[in-house]
Design a protein around this motif. Structure first.
Motif, mmCIF file in Angstrom:
data_model
loop_
_atom_site.group_PDB
_atom_site.id
_atom_site.type_symbol
_atom_site.label_atom_id
_atom_site.label_comp_id
_atom_site.label_asym_id
_atom_site.label_seq_id
_atom_site.Cartn_x
_atom_site.Cartn_y
_atom_site.Cartn_z
ATOM 1 N N LEU A 204 -8.454 -12.684 -20.975
ATOM 2 C CA LEU A 204 -9.858 -12.340 -20.807
ATOM 3 C C LEU A 204 -10.730 -13.044 -21.840
ATOM 4 C CD1 LEU A 204 -12.055 -10.747 -19.424
ATOM 5 C CD2 LEU A 204 -11.494 -8.775 -20.867
ATOM 6 N N SER A 205 -10.277 -13.086 -23.087
ATOM 7 C CA SER A 205 -11.074 -13.747 -24.124
ATOM 8 C C SER A 205 -11.195 -15.243 -23.846
ATOM 9 C CB SER A 205 -10.458 -13.514 -25.507
ATOM 10 O OG SER A 205 -9.191 -14.125 -25.616
ATOM 11 N N THR A 206 -10.145 -15.847 -23.296
ATOM 12 C CA THR A 206 -10.206 -17.267 -22.946
ATOM 13 C C THR A 206 -11.284 -17.536 -21.916
ATOM 14 O OG1 THR A 206 -7.853 -17.616 -23.434
ATOM 15 C CG2 THR A 206 -8.897 -19.188 -21.947
ATOM 16 N N SER A 207 -11.337 -16.710 -20.867
ATOM 17 C CA SER A 207 -12.358 -16.886 -19.831
ATOM 18 C C SER A 207 -13.763 -16.682 -20.386
ATOM 19 C CB SER A 207 -12.112 -15.905 -18.676
ATOM 20 O OG SER A 207 -10.949 -16.254 -17.956
ATOM 21 N N LEU A 208 -13.940 -15.659 -21.226
ATOM 22 C CA LEU A 208 -15.257 -15.394 -21.804
ATOM 23 C C LEU A 208 -15.704 -16.514 -22.728
ATOM 24 C CD1 LEU A 208 -15.021 -11.563 -22.597
ATOM 25 C CD2 LEU A 208 -16.373 -12.683 -20.806
ATOM 26 N N VAL A 209 -14.777 -17.066 -23.505
ATOM 27 C CA VAL A 209 -15.135 -18.153 -24.419
ATOM 28 C C VAL A 209 -15.577 -19.394 -23.646
ATOM 29 C CG1 VAL A 209 -14.172 -19.812 -26.077
ATOM 30 C CG2 VAL A 209 -13.798 -17.369 -26.390
ATOM 31 N N TYR A 210 -14.893 -19.695 -22.548
ATOM 32 C CA TYR A 210 -15.309 -20.845 -21.742
ATOM 33 C C TYR A 210 -16.697 -20.616 -21.138
ATOM 34 C CZ TYR A 210 -10.837 -23.278 -21.997
ATOM 35 O OH TYR A 210 -9.729 -23.964 -22.433
ATOM 36 N N ALA A 211 -16.955 -19.400 -20.682
ATOM 37 C CA ALA A 211 -18.275 -19.096 -20.120
ATOM 38 C C ALA A 211 -19.362 -19.208 -21.188
ATOM 39 C CB ALA A 211 -18.272 -17.692 -19.514
#
Length: 461
Positions: free
Chosen positions: A204-211
């Motif tokens: 989840l943190s990976t997806s949020l960081v990319y966004a």
């Protein structure tokens, strides 16, 4: 000072102005994935294995997706050069390239996300541990939505780099490392107001960081007086011809990236057949090569974009100087790295090994000497791929990698490692042979391509 030396220094300074921020950005991205690995390792061996499996799937699809939009930078650089020379409609061409790149990134991101979820269910058939696969699936499910903003970020990255304004990239990537570490910790352990998700929190943190990274880069571009007028999100207005051109170029680049990644993966499997110590030594030295490789990536992108600009302006001689300058800069950096490897190998390898692990450490020390030579060719082949991209010869780059890696490098590795009985050292000498062959073929193809461009420029009225 000799005129030739003065010209080399001037060209090196101009190339470095773009290459250094790009190389530092690449190194920062390595730190981003390293943070994820460290956080997963703190959860235990099974969590590290499951998270590592998820990252392998995500990174393979991400790498292929990045390849699809990499040509955008070259196309933007060429269009911007035409705009500076007063060519009518060139600025609109840049806007259309931005729209097409975002549309291509969206389509690739959605397809990749679906494929990621499907692979999460199919990977059990490849002989992986059932518990590890079960733990990896929720990580993949939460990483999958992040592929779209990840590729949006890459599309905007190519736009800003093509316009020679990469400065914000480094700041945003550095900030993302800190944000990623904080979100990892918060979602894994349920800190503050965040839910406690355990290992899936990394996804989840990976997806949020990319966004967040995409939004930050978009906001930065909107504040830039030169970039804002060219930044169009109206992807439905994309010209079909532009999308087809980018997709055609990008598919070949994605295939080239996939070919290289696959070659290194097979090499790792071959080394693994010689035991745990061999694989540990290979992993450590390969990671060092990968870190230094990011310098080559920066030089490759900078030289590639420079070639696109110079050819758009009808200056093949300047493109030749860019090739020579990039290779000279790479050789200088690799010579320093080789000196460090040869002088203090134990110090270089200390972070990777327990002091009592003599077998792996001794083998890694020997491999480090091969790596000292190998990195010259690894750097040269990456620059060669970038130079061909500047010629829009992405198909040629893919074909050369098939020959260098798979028809020369892999058989050489198998012959030296197994038939000759040199084990891991033989595999690495085969790897060196493949990279050297690829570098020579790529640079030769670029030279011939430039000669043809020069002949065309000479006869064109």
């Amino acid at each position: 000072m000799q005129p030739a030396l003065a010209r080399l220094l001037a060209d090196s300074h101009a190339l470095g102005a773009l290459a250094v921020p790009l190389a530092l950005t690449q190194l920062a991205q390595v730190a981003l994935t390293t943070t994820d690995t460290v956080m997963m390792g703190l959860l235990g061996t099974e969590a590290l294995a499951a998270g590592g499996l998820a990252m392998v799937v995500f990174n393979q699809l991400r790498t292929m997706g990045v390849g699809l939009v990499t040509a955008v930078g070259n196309q933007v650089a060429a269009a911007d050069a035409r705009a500076e020379s007063g060519t009518a409609g060139a600025q609109e061409d840049v806007r259309d390239l931005v729209r097409a790149s975002l549309l291509l990134a969206t389509l690739a991101g959605l397809a990749g996300a679906v494929l990621m979820v499907l692979i999460g269910h199919a990977v059990i058939w490849l002989g992986q541990d059932a518990d590890v696969v079960e733990a990896a699936r929720p990580v993949l499910h939460l990483m999958a939505p992040g592929l779209v903003p990840c590729l949006w970020f890459q599309a905007l990255r190519q736009f800003t780099v093509g316009m020679r304004r990469p400065q914000a990239l480094l700041r945003i990537t550095l900030a993302s490392i800190a944000v990623n570490a904080a979100l990892n910790w918060a979602f894994i352990h349920g800190t503050w107001v965040f839910p406690e998700l355990g290992l899936p929190g990394v996804g989840l943190s990976t997806s949020l960081v990319y966004a967040l990274s995409f939004l930050a880069l978009y906001a930065s571009a909107r504040r830039d007086a030169d970039l804002a007028p060219l930044l169009s999100l109206s992807i439905w207005k994309t010209r079909p011809a532009t999308l087809r051109r980018l997709a055609g170029l990008g598919t070949q680049i994605a295939a080239t990236y996939g070919s290289e990644a696959g070659f290194f993966s097979v090499v790792a499997l071959l080394v693994g057949s010689f035991g745990t110590a061999a694989l540990a030594a290979h992993t450590a030295v390969n990671q060092l090569v990968y870190i230094v490789f990011q310098i080559a990536v920066g030089l490759s992108h900078a030289a590639s974009l420079g070639v696109s600009r110079e050819l758009a302006l009808g200056n093949p001689a300047a493109a030749t100087r860019l090739r020579n300058t990039a290779l000279a800069c790479a050789a200088a950096v690799m010579a320093v790295v080789a000196l460090v490897y040869a002088s203090v190998p134990r110090l270089v390898l200390a972070p990777f090994f327990d002091t009592g692990d003599r077998a792996a450490t001794d083998l890694a020390t020997q491999l480090l000497l091969v790596a000292a030579v190998l990195q010259f060719f690894d750097c040269a082949q990456n620059i060669g791929v970038g130079l061909l991209r500047g010629l829009d010869d992405t198909k040629g780059g893919f074909r050369v990698t098939l020959v260098g890696y798979w028809l020369v490098g892999l058989p050489a590795a198998a012959l030296l490692g197994f038939a000759a009985g040199w084990d891991t050292m033989g595999i690495w000498l085969g790897l060196l042979t493949g990279l050297a062959t690829t570098a020579v073929l790529l640079l030769r193809r670029f030279g011939r391509g430039l000669e043809r461009r020069g002949e065309t420029a000479t006869v064109t009225p």
